[in-house]
Design a protein around this motif. Structure first.
Motif, PDB file in Angstrom:
ATOM      1  N   LEU A   1       0.834  -1.205   0.000  1.00 10.94           N
ATOM      2  CA  LEU A   1       0.000   0.000   0.000  1.00 10.94           C
ATOM      3  C   LEU A   1       0.870   1.256   0.000  1.00 10.94           C
ATOM      4  CD1 LEU A   1      -2.800   1.355   0.277  1.00 10.94           C
ATOM      5  CD2 LEU A   1      -2.539   1.136   2.761  1.00 10.94           C
ATOM      6  N   TYR A   2       1.861   1.281   0.898  1.00 10.52           N
ATOM      7  CA  TYR A   2       2.749   2.452   0.957  1.00 10.52           C
ATOM      8  C   TYR A   2       3.595   2.569  -0.317  1.00 10.52           C
ATOM      9  CZ  TYR A   2       1.644   3.385   5.856  1.00 10.52           C
ATOM     10  OH  TYR A   2       1.007   3.713   7.033  1.00 10.52           O
ATOM     11  N   ALA A   3       4.021   1.433  -0.881  1.00 11.37           N
ATOM     12  CA  ALA A   3       4.838   1.453  -2.095  1.00 11.37           C
ATOM     13  C   ALA A   3       4.056   2.028  -3.276  1.00 11.37           C
ATOM     14  CB  ALA A   3       5.329   0.042  -2.418  1.00 11.37           C
ATOM     15  N   LYS A   4       2.786   1.697  -3.374  1.00 16.26           N
ATOM     16  CA  LYS A   4       1.955   2.236  -4.461  1.00 16.26           C
ATOM     17  C   LYS A   4       1.730   3.736  -4.284  1.00 16.26           C
ATOM     18  CE  LYS A   4      -0.386  -2.137  -5.421  1.00 16.26           C
ATOM     19  NZ  LYS A   4      -1.641  -2.918  -5.296  1.00 16.26           N
ATOM     20  N   LYS A   5       1.532   4.164  -3.028  1.00 21.32           N
ATOM     21  CA  LYS A   5       1.417   5.612  -2.760  1.00 21.32           C
ATOM     22  C   LYS A   5       2.694   6.329  -3.173  1.00 21.32           C
ATOM     23  CE  LYS A   5      -1.811   5.518   1.175  1.00 21.32           C
ATOM     24  NZ  LYS A   5      -1.945   5.850   2.623  1.00 21.32           N
ATOM     25  N   LEU A   6       3.823   5.686  -2.887  1.00 24.38           N
ATOM     26  CA  LEU A   6       5.117   6.276  -3.226  1.00 24.38           C
ATOM     27  C   LEU A   6       5.273   6.399  -4.741  1.00 24.38           C
ATOM     28  CD1 LEU A   6       8.019   7.156  -2.457  1.00 24.38           C
ATOM     29  CD2 LEU A   6       8.643   4.720  -2.520  1.00 24.38           C
ATOM     30  N   LEU A   7       4.914   5.350  -5.462  1.00 23.79           N
ATOM     31  CA  LEU A   7       5.047   5.354  -6.921  1.00 23.79           C
ATOM     32  C   LEU A   7       4.174   6.443  -7.540  1.00 23.79           C
ATOM     33  CD1 LEU A   7       6.772   3.515  -8.705  1.00 23.79           C
ATOM     34  CD2 LEU A   7       4.722   2.183  -9.201  1.00 23.79           C
ATOM     35  N   LYS A   8       2.982   6.626  -6.980  1.00 19.71           N
ATOM     36  CA  LYS A   8       2.077   7.665  -7.471  1.00 19.71           C
ATOM     37  C   LYS A   8       2.610   9.061  -7.155  1.00 19.71           C
ATOM     38  CE  LYS A   8      -2.761   9.158  -7.245  1.00 19.71           C
ATOM     39  NZ  LYS A   8      -4.096   8.893  -6.614  1.00 19.71           N
ATOM     40  N   LEU A   9       3.161   9.224  -5.941  1.00 22.97           N
ATOM     41  CA  LEU A   9       3.693  10.527  -5.539  1.00 22.97           C
ATOM     42  C   LEU A   9       4.854  10.945  -6.433  1.00 22.97           C
ATOM     43  CD1 LEU A   9       3.722  12.869  -3.442  1.00 22.97           C
ATOM     44  CD2 LEU A   9       5.325  11.482  -2.097  1.00 22.97           C
ATOM     45  N   GLU A  10       5.721   9.996  -6.769  1.00 23.43           N
ATOM     46  CA  GLU A  10       6.897  10.299  -7.590  1.00 23.43           C
ATOM     47  C   GLU A  10       6.616  10.223  -9.082  1.00 23.43           C
ATOM     48  OE1 GLU A  10      10.328   8.606  -4.522  1.00 23.43           O
ATOM     49  OE2 GLU A  10       9.573   7.342  -6.141  1.00 23.43           O
ATOM     50  N   ASN A  11       5.397   9.817  -9.430  1.00 25.67           N
ATOM     51  CA  ASN A  11       5.011   9.689 -10.838  1.00 25.67           C
ATOM     52  C   ASN A  11       5.956   8.755 -11.594  1.00 25.67           C
ATOM     53  OD1 ASN A  11       3.276  10.246 -12.962  1.00 25.67           O
ATOM     54  ND2 ASN A  11       4.490  11.992 -13.681  1.00 25.67           N
ATOM     55  N   GLY A  12       6.420   7.712 -10.892  1.00 24.18           N
ATOM     56  CA  GLY A  12       7.259   6.703 -11.536  1.00 24.18           C
ATOM     57  C   GLY A  12       8.634   7.189 -11.944  1.00 24.18           C
ATOM     58  N   SER A  13       9.137   8.213 -11.291  1.00 24.65           N
ATOM     59  CA  SER A  13      10.410   8.787 -11.722  1.00 24.65           C
ATOM     60  C   SER A  13      11.625   8.191 -11.018  1.00 24.65           C
ATOM     61  CB  SER A  13      10.406  10.300 -11.477  1.00 24.65           C
ATOM     62  OG  SER A  13      10.233  10.579 -10.096  1.00 24.65           O
ATOM     63  N   GLU A  14      11.406   7.419  -9.942  1.00 25.03           N
ATOM     64  CA  GLU A  14      12.528   6.893  -9.169  1.00 25.03           C
ATOM     65  C   GLU A  14      12.669   5.385  -9.366  1.00 25.03           C
ATOM     66  OE1 GLU A  14      14.889   8.295  -7.338  1.00 25.03           O
ATOM     67  OE2 GLU A  14      14.164  10.281  -7.901  1.00 25.03           O
ATOM     68  N   LEU A  15      13.871   4.954  -9.728  1.00 20.17           N
ATOM     69  CA  LEU A  15      14.142   3.545  -9.982  1.00 20.17           C
ATOM     70  C   LEU A  15      13.945   2.692  -8.736  1.00 20.17           C
ATOM     71  CD1 LEU A  15      15.221   1.293 -11.829  1.00 20.17           C
ATOM     72  CD2 LEU A  15      17.539   1.991 -11.176  1.00 20.17           C
TER      73      LEU A  15
ATOM     74  N   GLN B   1      19.592   0.212 -16.314  1.00 19.67           N
ATOM     75  CA  GLN B   1      18.709  -0.956 -16.276  1.00 19.67           C
ATOM     76  C   GLN B   1      19.301  -2.156 -15.547  1.00 19.67           C
ATOM     77  OE1 GLN B   1      17.600  -1.834 -20.327  1.00 19.67           O
ATOM     78  NE2 GLN B   1      16.174  -0.098 -20.453  1.00 19.67           N
ATOM     79  N   GLY B   2      20.529  -2.024 -15.026  1.00 25.92           N
ATOM     80  CA  GLY B   2      21.196  -3.177 -14.420  1.00 25.92           C
ATOM     81  C   GLY B   2      20.410  -3.809 -13.291  1.00 25.92           C
ATOM     82  N   ASP B   3      20.013  -3.024 -12.296  1.00 23.36           N
ATOM     83  CA  ASP B   3      19.269  -3.562 -11.145  1.00 23.36           C
ATOM     84  C   ASP B   3      17.921  -4.130 -11.568  1.00 23.36           C
ATOM     85  OD1 ASP B   3      21.221  -3.066  -9.301  1.00 23.36           O
ATOM     86  OD2 ASP B   3      20.463  -1.083  -8.759  1.00 23.36           O
ATOM     87  N   LEU B   4      17.272  -3.469 -12.520  1.00 24.80           N
ATOM     88  CA  LEU B   4      15.971  -3.963 -12.988  1.00 24.80           C
ATOM     89  C   LEU B   4      16.116  -5.317 -13.667  1.00 24.80           C
ATOM     90  CD1 LEU B   4      14.466  -0.654 -14.416  1.00 24.80           C
ATOM     91  CD2 LEU B   4      13.557  -1.979 -12.496  1.00 24.80           C
ATOM     92  N   LEU B   5      17.124  -5.479 -14.526  1.00 27.53           N
ATOM     93  CA  LEU B   5      17.331  -6.759 -15.220  1.00 27.53           C
ATOM     94  C   LEU B   5      17.694  -7.867 -14.238  1.00 27.53           C
ATOM     95  CD1 LEU B   5      19.290  -5.495 -18.364  1.00 27.53           C
ATOM     96  CD2 LEU B   5      16.974  -6.436 -18.325  1.00 27.53           C
ATOM     97  N   GLN B   6      18.500  -7.538 -13.245  1.00 25.76           N
ATOM     98  CA  GLN B   6      18.868  -8.530 -12.238  1.00 25.76           C
ATOM     99  C   GLN B   6      17.641  -8.969 -11.441  1.00 25.76           C
ATOM    100  OE1 GLN B   6      21.659  -7.151  -9.275  1.00 25.76           O
ATOM    101  NE2 GLN B   6      22.581  -9.176  -9.081  1.00 25.76           N
ATOM    102  N   THR B   7      16.792  -8.006 -11.051  1.00 24.96           N
ATOM    103  CA  THR B   7      15.568  -8.331 -10.314  1.00 24.96           C
ATOM    104  C   THR B   7      14.622  -9.169 -11.174  1.00 24.96           C
ATOM    105  OG1 THR B   7      15.744  -6.273  -9.037  1.00 24.96           O
ATOM    106  CG2 THR B   7      13.584  -7.336  -9.107  1.00 24.96           C
ATOM    107  N   LYS B   8      14.534  -8.796 -12.447  1.00 22.98           N
ATOM    108  CA  LYS B   8      13.661  -9.546 -13.358  1.00 22.98           C
ATOM    109  C   LYS B   8      14.121 -11.000 -13.486  1.00 22.98           C
ATOM    110  CE  LYS B   8      11.901  -9.539 -18.115  1.00 22.98           C
ATOM    111  NZ  LYS B   8      11.901  -8.817 -19.418  1.00 22.98           N
ATOM    112  N   ALA B   9      15.430 -11.210 -13.608  1.00 19.63           N
ATOM    113  CA  ALA B   9      15.966 -12.571 -13.729  1.00 19.63           C
ATOM    114  C   ALA B   9      15.664 -13.382 -12.469  1.00 19.63           C
ATOM    115  CB  ALA B   9      17.464 -12.508 -13.981  1.00 19.63           C
ATOM    116  N   LYS B  10      15.784 -12.763 -11.300  1.00 17.19           N
ATOM    117  CA  LYS B  10      15.497 -13.469 -10.051  1.00 17.19           C
ATOM    118  C   LYS B  10      14.021 -13.832  -9.947  1.00 17.19           C
ATOM    119  CE  LYS B  10      19.254 -11.477  -7.302  1.00 17.19           C
ATOM    120  NZ  LYS B  10      19.609 -10.616  -6.145  1.00 17.19           N
ATOM    121  N   ILE B  11      13.148 -12.934 -10.382  1.00 14.68           N
ATOM    122  CA  ILE B  11      11.705 -13.215 -10.366  1.00 14.68           C
ATOM    123  C   ILE B  11      11.387 -14.381 -11.289  1.00 14.68           C
ATOM    124  CG2 ILE B  11       9.444 -12.289 -11.022  1.00 14.68           C
ATOM    125  CD1 ILE B  11      10.483  -9.526 -10.117  1.00 14.68           C
ATOM    126  N   GLN B  12      12.001 -14.375 -12.487  1.00 15.17           N
ATOM    127  CA  GLN B  12      11.760 -15.469 -13.441  1.00 15.17           C
ATOM    128  C   GLN B  12      12.271 -16.803 -12.893  1.00 15.17           C
ATOM    129  OE1 GLN B  12      13.792 -13.626 -16.712  1.00 15.17           O
ATOM    130  NE2 GLN B  12      11.897 -12.902 -17.677  1.00 15.17           N
TER     131      GLN B  12
END
Length: 554
Positions: free
Chosen positions: A458-472, A507-518
């Motif tokens: 819940l707090y993470a979604k509020k954060l994403l909305k507040l920052e308008n998706g600008s923070e990695l 994109q390094g951290d995002l790709l690493q997180t994506k690989a772990k999720i997969q």
């Protein structure tokens, strides 16, 4: 007192009338000097004694030539506040015809050679012509004709440079106001170009003032160096490299505004330390700004350490050095300096030091307990004085308690610290009403670490909305919380959305997180493909670094 004013008024009236008579007579005589240039200004309000002396000289049979009479009349008009009339009188003097004679006279007077031919003008007459040009400069400035004033002022320096290419001799013009007039013109010229909005000409005038010999005293040179450094830092005009004639073999040559400003300010600091100039704390403030934006914080710390006692207050000195070490990631040195401040200062007057010390401690598990202590001290000193600062202190306390809980020796102590961390962060969130991204991020993170995933999401979604998706890091937090909830497909979709909005270098951290999720979802083939993409990004970054290109860290 009223009689004195009437007396001065009568003297000026008689003086003006006699000057007008001399304009018509065309006879020759000496002119009593009434100008006294000092610190860029001319004292045009003549003393009563000077007026009486001039009046007596005229009454005793002396007379003036045409140019001298006009110069005298212009001074009187300016003195009485008739600037336009003074300028009109000065326009009647043909200085263009006099300048060649002035150059020749200055050149011959400077030689002091008894065998040289007699100069066409005496030192007194040369002084009169230069003062007349300076008076016209001041009059034009007062009327808002700044470009014309700068051009007129430049004439004085042009004459001296033409007559004496090697600069003014040390004792030239002694016994007259000629040196004072020249020094005033040197300081005034760059200011006029700045007021007229001609930055390149102002820059050239500053360099001209510092590179040529004008018989300036140490204080005048210091003033020019400081103003030039300020102009370089804040004018927005990019300076070219100093001319070759001013570059000494083997000496450092600044390549841009920032380097030249830093060089000038460091020269001034050296003069302060050698006691050649009176200390000026603002010089250190400008140098701090210059070195900070250049990213060279270690040299800045060194400059602070070289300062003699008294230039800055000891607490300010320690705080500034601590900031330098902190920016260079030497947290331990910064922490020790801040502790020195807090050891001797009252908490109520050391709020920023308390908060900064708490921040440093909260980022290091070994000092987390100290971080919580400093944050509590900050809250106690605030005592409801400022909600924004209380939120910062609550946030630092919550982060410190969370970090402290990870190293708790017992489960009971860990649970207690975690509960207090959530409570403190919750208080900060209520004060800011979901409008502080730092509070929302840490609330979400702390709930996630305590496995309260729904609240964390819940707090993470509020954060994403507040920052308008600008923070990695916010995208990564949402994806990891969603993955922890076993919603692997949703987590992968979140990462893909973030990848679409993120530059390739980041994109390094995002790709690493994506690989772990997969991999967690059993999609090992896709995970290998994602890791392959990550390796390609790393190789591209490495190649760019080796070729000397600057790229952001992944």
């Amino acid at each position: 007192m009223m009689e004195g004013r009437k007396d001065r008024g009568r003297s000026r009236s008689v003086f003006r009338r006699m000057a007008m008579q001399c304009l018509c007579s065309g006879e020759q005589a000496n002119l009593v000097d009434e100008l006294n240039p000092s610190n860029g200004e001319i004292e045009l309000y003549a003393k009563n004694d000077g007026l009486r002396e001039a009046e007596l000289s005229l009454q005793e049979g002396g007379s003036l030539n045409y140019e001298e009479a006009r110069a005298l009349l212009a001074k009187v008009e300016y003195q009485q506040g008739h600037v336009e009339e003074a300028l009109r009188v000065l326009d009647g003097i043909n200085t263009a015809e006099l300048i060649p004679l002035v150059k020749m006279s200055i050149s011959r007077l400077a030689r002091a050679d008894p065998h040289s031919s007699y100069p066409p003008m005496s030192l007194h007459t040369v002084n009169l012509v230069m003062e007349t040009i300076y008076l016209k400069t001041i009059a034009l400035r007062d009327l808002g004709k700044l470009k014309e004033a700068a051009q007129e002022c430049s004439t004085i320096l042009d004459v001296i440079e033409s007559a004496l290419p090697k600069g003014l001799p040390a004792n030239f013009g002694d016994g007259s106001n000629l040196n004072a007039t020249i020094r005033s013109a040197v300081e005034l010229l760059p200011e006029l170009w700045k007021l007229a909005d001609f930055p390149p000409e102002a820059l050239s005038s500053y360099r001209r003032a510092l590179l040529s010999s004008w018989n300036l005293d140490a204080k005048a040179i210091g003033r020019i160096q400081k103003e030039f450094a300020i102009f370089l830092l804040y004018s927005g005009c990019e300076a070219c490299t100093p001319p070759l004639r001013s570059q000494l073999d083997g000496s450092f040559v600044p390549q841009n505004n920032l380097e030249e400003a830093i060089l000038l300010l460091m020269i001034l600091l050296m003069k302060f330390n050698l006691k050649r100039l009176e200390r000026d704390p603002t010089v250190m403030h400008h140098l701090t700004f210059a070195l900070s934006i250049s990213g060279r914080l270690k040299p800045l710390a060194g400059q602070f350490e070289k300062l003699l006692p008294g230039v800055l207050h000891s607490r300010e000195w320690l705080y500034n050095v601590a900031l330098c070490y902190l920016a260079e990631e030497d947290d331990l040195a910064a922490l020790n300096l801040l502790k020195m401040i807090l050891r001797f200062g009252e908490d109520s007057s050391c709020l920023k030091e308390l908060l900064l010390t708490s921040k440093i401690c909260s980022e290091n598990g070994a000092h987390a307990e100290e971080g919580a202590s400093y944050a509590r001290r900050a809250l106690a000193s605030l005592d409801g004085g400022c909600d924004q600062l209380e939120v910062v202190a609550d946030l630092l306390l919550g982060i410190s308690l969370s970090r402290q809980a990870r190293y708790a020796p017992s489960g009971t102590e860990r649970a207690s610290q975690q509960r207090e961390a959530l409570k403190v962060l919750g208080v900060a969130e209520k004060k800011m009403q979901d409008k502080d991204f730092r509070v929302l991020y840490n609330l979400s993170l702390e709930n996630a670490e305590q496995r309260k995933l729904d609240v964390a999401a819940l707090y993470a979604k509020k954060l994403l909305k507040l920052e308008n998706g600008s923070e990695l890091r916010s995208w990564l937090l949402v994806a990891r919380i969603t993955s922890a909830q076993k919603r692997f497909e949703d987590a992968e979709s979140i990462v893909n959305a973030a990848l679409d909005q993120t530059a390739k270098w980041c994109q390094g951290d995002l790709l690493q997180t994506k690989a772990k999720i997969q991999a967690a979802n059993g999609q090992f083939k896709k995970a290998v493909e994602t890791y392959t993409q990550l390796l390609a990004v790393i190789q591209l970054r490495k190649k760019s670094f080796n070729s000397g290109n600057f790229v952001l860290q992944v």
